[in-house]
Design an enzyme around this catalytic site. Structure first.
Site, mmCIF file in Angstrom:
data_model
loop_
_atom_site.group_PDB
_atom_site.id
_atom_site.type_symbol
_atom_site.label_atom_id
_atom_site.label_comp_id
_atom_site.label_asym_id
_atom_site.label_seq_id
_atom_site.Cartn_x
_atom_site.Cartn_y
_atom_site.Cartn_z
ATOM 1 N N GLY A 175 0.824 -1.204 0.000
ATOM 2 C CA GLY A 175 0.000 0.000 0.000
ATOM 3 C C GLY A 175 0.851 1.244 0.000
ATOM 4 O O GLY A 175 2.021 1.226 0.400
ATOM 5 N N ARG A 176 0.261 2.323 -0.450
ATOM 6 C CA ARG A 176 0.991 3.586 -0.499
ATOM 7 C C ARG A 176 -0.001 4.721 -0.285
ATOM 8 O O ARG A 176 -1.088 4.738 -0.865
ATOM 9 C CB ARG A 176 1.701 3.735 -1.846
ATOM 10 C CG ARG A 176 2.521 5.011 -1.988
ATOM 11 C CD ARG A 176 3.209 5.031 -3.353
ATOM 12 N NE ARG A 176 4.230 3.995 -3.457
ATOM 13 C CZ ARG A 176 5.502 4.189 -3.139
ATOM 14 N NH1 ARG A 176 5.907 5.371 -2.686
ATOM 15 N NH2 ARG A 176 6.382 3.219 -3.292
ATOM 16 N N GLY A 177 0.365 5.663 0.581
ATOM 17 C CA GLY A 177 -0.494 6.807 0.867
ATOM 18 C C GLY A 177 0.298 8.087 0.899
ATOM 19 O O GLY A 177 1.504 8.116 0.615
ATOM 20 N N SER A 234 1.246 9.762 3.398
ATOM 21 C CA SER A 234 2.207 9.894 4.490
ATOM 22 C C SER A 234 3.291 8.827 4.472
ATOM 23 O O SER A 234 4.234 8.905 5.256
ATOM 24 C CB SER A 234 1.475 9.832 5.837
ATOM 25 O OG SER A 234 0.765 8.623 5.951
ATOM 26 N N GLY A 235 3.167 7.816 3.615
ATOM 27 C CA GLY A 235 4.208 6.803 3.592
ATOM 28 C C GLY A 235 3.784 5.559 2.850
ATOM 29 O O GLY A 235 2.703 5.482 2.266
ATOM 30 N N VAL A 265 3.362 1.242 2.874
ATOM 31 C CA VAL A 265 3.053 0.129 3.760
ATOM 32 C C VAL A 265 3.655 -1.147 3.186
ATOM 33 O O VAL A 265 3.482 -1.458 1.998
ATOM 34 C CB VAL A 265 1.527 -0.031 3.936
ATOM 35 C CG1 VAL A 265 1.232 -1.163 4.919
ATOM 36 C CG2 VAL A 265 0.903 1.269 4.413
ATOM 37 N N LYS A 270 3.972 0.438 8.288
ATOM 38 C CA LYS A 270 3.841 1.709 7.577
ATOM 39 C C LYS A 270 5.074 2.558 7.853
ATOM 40 O O LYS A 270 5.347 2.941 8.986
ATOM 41 C CB LYS A 270 2.572 2.439 8.033
ATOM 42 C CG LYS A 270 2.387 3.779 7.350
ATOM 43 C CD LYS A 270 1.114 4.462 7.852
ATOM 44 C CE LYS A 270 0.952 5.820 7.202
ATOM 45 N NZ LYS A 270 -0.236 6.533 7.724
ATOM 46 N N ASP A 319 -9.980 11.623 6.511
ATOM 47 C CA ASP A 319 -9.620 11.022 5.225
ATOM 48 C C ASP A 319 -10.341 9.684 5.055
ATOM 49 O O ASP A 319 -9.714 8.658 4.775
ATOM 50 C CB ASP A 319 -8.111 10.830 5.141
ATOM 51 C CG ASP A 319 -7.653 10.557 3.701
ATOM 52 O OD1 ASP A 319 -8.404 10.879 2.763
ATOM 53 O OD2 ASP A 319 -6.547 10.026 3.522
#
Length: 815
Positions: free
Chosen positions: A537-539, A541-542, A544, A558, A650
């Site tokens: 995963g990717r968001g 803030s960073g 995963v 994360k 969010d």
């Protein structure tokens, strides 16, 4: 006794066929099936303490009643949940003789032919009885709600355990004017403790500390009037009940609900040994009780928790949530039970010239004021307390509205509480001759060291030898040199530790808020994730990563990339998560704060996020509705039930994860904002937060940000889950601005709803055609209508998340 037919046997009771006979294995013992399970106890029959499996079980198998061991050769007749917890223990919900246990031999519970149910000790002494009589035949039974009742053949109830509770209230059990819940003395001592939940004479439910020396009401806050505590004194019916869905309602207007509101989980409301009232829900998979509501988030607000002459400090990472410390010149009365408090090590008879006062900062003691001295100087307060033999200290308080100091003289130092939020000062009276610099460390209040040990160290440090003996000079020189070397070594070690960890002050602040979790080193997580090779995963803030922890548990890690932004998010996330506990929130396993590395370790969700499953056939309509309910429960907990007011900011499909049973868990609190519940107009958001397509209009028009921004995002997510259409891609002619795209999705659904005059149902026109399976038309229409309410442009028109949960669960109950 008769064997019960058509009874549900708990999973812990394993039926076997041995030699052509039916047996049941229970707690490692094999007993005959016909002998083990009893439907009822008839007149002239008994249950024996010498037969551990001589018990009654409710028809649904949830509850059992019989003799339970409470000590060495000591037993009480009790009711408990049949299924043991993960630690092998059973949860007791009622006891007949909690204060007078019976002998482990020859004791029995007998239903006499007169209709009286008696508990007889080995000496045939009656220690407990129902004092009932009946000319009709009488039976004792345990029903599915956990109520043990004695009734006649005509159905008349002569006695029931629900009328005499101990420390626990079960669903459907009434709490009335003549009933009270009394805590146990300790986790291992089931006898009556010091805390009571009861209806007071003014018709208000209160919590009382009824100690061996003093009594005091502490909930609701005693300084509040009933209406200020949102309680009513006008209804004198004095009844309260916890229903099967986890909703508590009382005649004094006290209302609260379980965080997992809904029919299904086993629940209990208990006055715990620490004086807190907690509502528990049973996690059937892990076999543990989860707190779904509690009266106090800070245990130091509970009276008697640390005893007299002691200070309570809130320490979230301790299992008890607190730390008790004696005030100067006092010692703990009982090292194993802090509720006994501390006793002075000096003569209490002090004359005026023999005393001085030690200042305790950020400290207050509750009650027992013998005088209120308005607009007094500190010197005048000291003089007044010195001249009063009964005075043991005084609170020196600045009265903001009046603009001057006043003092409150105390006769007892009870319920002491230390918090940096207290700006007032407390002064305690001690013998003048014994005051020295050795008490200065107490004023700093170091929690990790006893004050007495530091005082002894200081005494040794300040001793000086005036003799000239060469041997003693050499000895003292060697000791001094050795001490200096130790100090140097410790200093170098401390410097290296701080250097390796980067900014020491910043890291320490993170470690203080990151309480209750396992701390991992960066090397451990790097190894567990195989050098962060599997990205899941990717968001914003960073990133995963997936990894396997040393205990072989699969976890999601994360890694916050941006140092500046990441550190702030790390602090926000960990301090928030440390106070959150809900079945629909992602569980945090640990963290890493090492140098510039900031990582959070979460439980791994096998089925990924809602976004990954949204357009696949893995989610049928039943699962989608359950996801809507679970997500609403998690957000309702964040907004209204947890210890702080938390805004997610969010909410989107990528932040709703699915476990092995497709149960939703809200994740990613990197954009969370902790607020004071009373601060409705919030201007502390300096930048727009959230994800394009799910953000509420308040962000765009710079309006005050409240929990309704999450409600709006939730509505958009639900519409996307039902329609299969992205909020940023409803029509090909959409403008490039977020507002119009959101509005178009909502408007499209509303248009279909208003055009429902045709033959085809408007629900059939908007549901995602790629999803297989049938759906409940009424339930699906309710979900869409609720989602449209949540996605209203006007903030005040949107419901709260708790109201959303209530509306969705209503359909389940009606179905």
């Amino acid at each position: 006794m008769e064997r019960l037919v058509n009874i549900h046997v708990p999973s812990t009771l394993k039926k076997e066929l041995v030699g052509g006979c039916e047996f049941i294995s229970h707690m490692g013992k094999r007993v005959p099936y016909a002998y083990y399970i009893h439907q009822h106890l008839k007149q002239g029959s008994s249950l024996s303490v010498e037969k551990p499996d001589d018990i009654l079980i409710s028809p649904n198998g949830v509850f059992s009643t019989g003799f339970h061991s409470v000590g060495d050769n000591a037993y009480s007749f009790a009711i408990w949940f049949s299924e043991p917890l993960s630690d092998g223990n059973h949860t007791i919900v009622w006891m007949a003789n909690r204060d007078e246990p019976v002998n482990g031999r020859l004791s029995k519970l007998s239903l006499l032919k007169t209709g009286n149910l008696v508990l007889l000790d080995a000496g045939h002494l009656s220690l407990w009885a129902t004092d009932t009589t009946s000319t009709s035949s009488v039976k004792l039974q345990l029903n599915d709600t956990g109520n043990l009742f004695l009734h006649t053949s005509e159905g008349k109830v002569l006695w029931q355990s629900f009328d005499s509770p101990t420390d626990t209230l079960l669903p459907q059990q009434l709490l009335t004017r003549d009933k009270k819940l009394v805590s146990s003395r300790s986790l291992s001592n089931y006898s009556s403790g010091f805390y009571k939940l009861f209806f007071d004479d003014d018709n208000v439910i209160r919590l009382l500390f009824d100690g061996p020396e003093i009594s005091s009401v502490y909930w609701p806050d005693p300084w509040l009037r009933s209406w200020e505590a949102k309680r009513s004194t006008y209804n004198d019916s004095r009844t309260a009940v916890l229903n099967s869905a986890g909703y508590f309602n009382s005649s004094d207007d006290l209302k609260f609900m379980s965080a997992d509101l809904g029919i299904g989980p086993k629940r209990r409301l208990t006055v715990d040994v620490d004086g807190n009232v907690r509502l528990y829900s049973l996690d059937e998979i892990r076999r543990t009780w989860v707190v779904s509501w509690q009266a106090f988030s800070n245990p130091c607000r509970i009276h008697g928790i640390c005893g007299p002459n002691s200070l309570c400090t809130y320490v979230p990472d301790k299992s008890s949530g607190r730390m008790c410390n004696c005030i100067p010149r006092h010692t703990m009365r009982n090292d194993t039970d802090h509720s006994y408090g501390c006793v002075p090590d000096f003569n209490l008879s002090l004359k005026e010239g023999e005393v001085e006062f030690v200042q305790l900062r950020h400290v207050e003691f509750y009650g027992y004021d013998i005088g209120y001295m308005e607009n007094y100087t500190l010197e005048r307060c000291e003089k007044e307390c010195s001249q009063a033999n009964a005075c043991v200290g005084f609170q020196y308080k600045f009265e903001t509205e009046k603009g001057y100091y006043s003092c409150f003289l105390k006769t007892r130092l009870l319920d002491g509480y230390r918090s940096l939020g207290f700006s007032d000062r407390m002064y305690i009276k001690l013998p003048k001759t014994n005051l020295s610099s050795s008490y200065k460390p107490f004023r700093e209040f170091r929690l990790d060291c006893p004050d007495q040990s530091r005082a002894h160290e200081l005494d040794r440090t300040y001793k000086k030898n005036e003799e000239n003996g060469s041997l003693k000079v050499l000895l003292w020189f060697a000791c001094g040199l050795g001490g200096f070397e130790i100090i140097c070594i410790l200093s170098v070690w401390l410097y290296l530790s701080i250097t390796c960890q980067g900014s020491g002050a910043t890291t320490q602040s993170y470690l203080q808020v990151a309480t209750g979790f396992k701390r991992f080193t960066y090397a451990e997580l790097k190894k567990a994730s195989r050098n962060f090779s599997v990205e899941i995963g990717r968001g914003g803030s960073g990133v995963v990563y997936k990894g396997t922890l040393p205990n072989q548990q699969i976890a999601a890690m994360k890694h916050l990339d941006n140092a500046n932004q990441g550190e702030a998010e790390f602090l926000a996330e960990v301090s928030t998560i440390g106070r959150l506990n809900h079945m629909n929130l992602i569980e945090t396993l640990g963290y890493c704060a090492e140098g510039k590395h900031r990582l959070l370790v979460y439980e791994y969700m096998e089925h990924g996020s809602l976004a990954e499953n949204l357009h696949s056939n893995t989610l049928d309509w039943e699962k989608r509705f359950n996801i809507a309910v679970g997500t609403a429960k998690g957000l309702a907990y964040l907004h209204e039930e947890c210890l702080e007011w938390v805004l997610h900011c969010d909410v989107k499909p990528q932040n709703i994860l699915l476990d092995s049973g497709y149960q939703p868990k809200v994740a990613d609190f990197g954009l969370s904002k902790l607020l004071n519940r009373g601060a409705i107009n919030n201007s502390s958001f300096s930048t727009i937060r959230g994800t394009r397509g799910y953000m509420a209009p308040e962000w765009v028009f710079n309006l005050p940000i409240t929990s309704k921004v999450d409600v709006y995002s939730y509505g958009i997510v639900m519409l996307e889950m039902v329609t299969g259409r992205s909020p940023t891609g409803v029509h090909s002619t959409i403008d490039d601005t977020r507002e119009k795209e959101d509005i178009m999705l909502v408007m499209w659904v509303r248009e279909k709803m208003h055009e429902s005059a045709g033959k085809t149902s408007w629900i059939e026109e908007i549901v995602d055609p790629t999803v297989d399976g049938e759906y409940n038309m009424g339930r699906m229409e309710l979900l869409v209508r609720v989602a449209l309410l949540c996605a209203e442009e006007a903030r005040d028109a949107r419901p709260t998340m708790s109201k959303v949960v209530e509306m969705l669960l209503r359909s389940e109950i009606e179905d």
